[in-house]
Design a protein around this motif. Sequence first.
Motif, PDB file in Angstrom:
ATOM      1  N   UNK A   1      15.541  -3.965   0.671  1.00 55.78           N
ATOM      2  CA  UNK A   1      15.473  -2.517   0.503  1.00 55.78           C
ATOM      3  C   UNK A   1      16.871  -1.917   0.411  1.00 55.78           C
ATOM      4  N   UNK A   2      17.017  -0.714  -0.180  1.00 60.78           N
ATOM      5  CA  UNK A   2      18.310  -0.030  -0.143  1.00 60.78           C
ATOM      6  C   UNK A   2      18.749   0.179   1.301  1.00 60.78           C
ATOM      7  N   UNK A   3      20.067   0.237   1.514  1.00 58.98           N
ATOM      8  CA  UNK A   3      20.540   0.403   2.902  1.00 58.98           C
ATOM      9  C   UNK A   3      20.413   1.845   3.386  1.00 58.98           C
ATOM     10  N   UNK A   4      19.739   2.688   2.584  1.00 59.68           N
ATOM     11  CA  UNK A   4      19.404   4.041   3.033  1.00 59.68           C
ATOM     12  C   UNK A   4      18.049   4.064   3.739  1.00 59.68           C
ATOM     13  N   UNK A   5      17.364   2.927   3.779  1.00 59.62           N
ATOM     14  CA  UNK A   5      16.084   2.865   4.486  1.00 59.62           C
ATOM     15  C   UNK A   5      16.330   2.908   5.990  1.00 59.62           C
ATOM     16  N   UNK A   6      15.648   3.841   6.671  1.00 60.08           N
ATOM     17  CA  UNK A   6      15.734   3.967   8.124  1.00 60.08           C
ATOM     18  C   UNK A   6      14.421   3.442   8.697  1.00 60.08           C
ATOM     19  N   UNK A   7      14.407   2.232   9.265  1.00 59.62           N
ATOM     20  CA  UNK A   7      13.153   1.654   9.750  1.00 59.62           C
ATOM     21  C   UNK A   7      12.457   2.558  10.762  1.00 59.62           C
ATOM     22  N   UNK A   8      11.180   2.801  10.524  1.00 61.10           N
ATOM     23  CA  UNK A   8      10.378   3.574  11.459  1.00 61.10           C
ATOM     24  C   UNK A   8      10.526   5.076  11.346  1.00 61.10           C
ATOM     25  N   UNK A   9      11.330   5.547  10.405  1.00 61.85           N
ATOM     26  CA  UNK A   9      11.609   6.988  10.361  1.00 61.85           C
ATOM     27  C   UNK A   9      10.349   7.816  10.143  1.00 61.85           C
TER      28      UNK A   9
ATOM     29  N   UNK B   1       6.423  14.965   2.276  1.00 62.20           N
ATOM     30  CA  UNK B   1       6.756  14.793   0.865  1.00 62.20           C
ATOM     31  C   UNK B   1       6.909  13.360   0.410  1.00 62.20           C
ATOM     32  N   UNK B   2       6.317  12.401   1.116  1.00 61.95           N
ATOM     33  CA  UNK B   2       6.461  11.003   0.706  1.00 61.95           C
ATOM     34  C   UNK B   2       5.734  10.754  -0.608  1.00 61.95           C
ATOM     35  N   UNK B   3       6.219   9.740  -1.330  1.00 55.89           N
ATOM     36  CA  UNK B   3       5.628   9.377  -2.619  1.00 55.89           C
ATOM     37  C   UNK B   3       5.844   7.897  -2.864  1.00 55.89           C
ATOM     38  N   UNK B   4       4.851   7.246  -3.430  1.00 61.39           N
ATOM     39  CA  UNK B   4       5.074   5.856  -3.827  1.00 61.39           C
ATOM     40  C   UNK B   4       5.102   5.710  -5.346  1.00 61.39           C
TER      41      UNK B   4
ATOM     42  N   UNK C   1      10.979   1.827  -2.750  1.00 63.31           N
ATOM     43  CA  UNK C   1      10.315   0.696  -2.127  1.00 63.31           C
ATOM     44  C   UNK C   1      10.151   0.817  -0.627  1.00 63.31           C
ATOM     45  N   UNK C   2      10.447   2.004  -0.075  1.00 57.81           N
ATOM     46  CA  UNK C   2      10.304   2.186   1.370  1.00 57.81           C
ATOM     47  C   UNK C   2       8.837   1.988   1.770  1.00 57.81           C
ATOM     48  N   UNK C   3       8.556   1.088   2.697  1.00 57.19           N
ATOM     49  CA  UNK C   3       7.158   0.832   3.052  1.00 57.19           C
ATOM     50  C   UNK C   3       6.464   2.016   3.705  1.00 57.19           C
ATOM     51  N   UNK C   4       7.236   2.895   4.354  1.00 60.16           N
ATOM     52  CA  UNK C   4       6.606   4.028   5.037  1.00 60.16           C
ATOM     53  C   UNK C   4       6.438   5.244   4.133  1.00 60.16           C
ATOM     54  N   UNK C   5       6.544   5.026   2.815  1.00 59.41           N
ATOM     55  CA  UNK C   5       6.211   6.079   1.854  1.00 59.41           C
ATOM     56  C   UNK C   5       4.894   5.772   1.135  1.00 59.41           C
ATOM     57  N   UNK C   6       4.267   4.667   1.492  1.00 61.07           N
ATOM     58  CA  UNK C   6       3.061   4.237   0.782  1.00 61.07           C
ATOM     59  C   UNK C   6       1.814   4.975   1.271  1.00 61.07           C
ATOM     60  N   UNK C   7       0.887   5.160   0.359  1.00 65.43           N
ATOM     61  CA  UNK C   7      -0.368   5.829   0.683  1.00 65.43           C
ATOM     62  C   UNK C   7      -1.137   5.073   1.768  1.00 65.43           C
ATOM     63  N   UNK C   8      -1.103   3.758   1.720  1.00 65.67           N
ATOM     64  CA  UNK C   8      -1.823   2.963   2.724  1.00 65.67           C
ATOM     65  C   UNK C   8      -1.275   3.210   4.124  1.00 65.67           C
ATOM     66  N   UNK C   9       0.041   3.360   4.244  1.00 64.82           N
ATOM     67  CA  UNK C   9       0.640   3.672   5.545  1.00 64.82           C
ATOM     68  C   UNK C   9       0.186   5.043   6.041  1.00 64.82           C
ATOM     69  N   UNK C  10       0.214   6.036   5.173  1.00 58.84           N
ATOM     70  CA  UNK C  10      -0.175   7.397   5.570  1.00 58.84           C
ATOM     71  C   UNK C  10      -1.624   7.414   6.043  1.00 58.84           C
TER      72      UNK C  10
END
Length: 219
Positions: A90-98, A121-124, A129-138
């Motif tokens: 992932x890009x190094x701008x990904x903050x795990x768990x944010x 405002x998350x979007x996939x 590729x941030x996993x916490x922007x996915x619809x399944x996570x929401x």
Amino acid sequence: MEKNKAIVVFSGGQDSTTCLFWAKEQFKEVETVTFDYGQRHQLEIECAKEIAEDLGVKHHILDMSLLHQLAPNALTRDDMEIADGDGTRLPNTFVPGRNLLFLSFAGVLAKQVGARHLVTGVSETDFSGYPDCRDSFIKSLNVTLNLAMDEGFVIHTPLMWLDKREVWKLSDDLGVMDLIREKTLTCYNGIKADGCGECPACKLRNHGLEQYLLTRGEK
């Protein structure tokens, strides 16, 4: 719990500001929450304050500095150069768990102020590729929040299936495109409006804008 009241997770950037105006169209009462997690540009929080104040919307700022301690990354460290992902990481701008933490705390706040709806405002569609922007996570988190607090929260993601061109169109449809161009901060280098033009966030934002302006016959 007020069925016509919403909390918007609000950073002062393009996406969350578009969501704020969307929420104001959908709900009778709207409040915003911004998280101070040690982001490298405090101007982000100032932008959020200014927009909320201009709209007369109640604005909560919560201290989430623990993220700064736990998850060193390019969004919380001035000495780290911003880097895109390469397909294997992932890009190094990904903050795990944010987003997990932000939405969880937004849920706690919503319970306290009696709001049933959470807006983020998350979007996939156009994302890094941030996993916490996915619809399944929401969807999963929505169930978890309701079980954890015995409430009937509804998490709304109005941008989930929109690319950046379509996000600009939505802001235009809402009559706030110029405001979002001029007053929001999306740039990873901390430059308001059209930003630096070089970081991944600016490239995504500006490419979407160019595409949308072409559909309106503008350059």
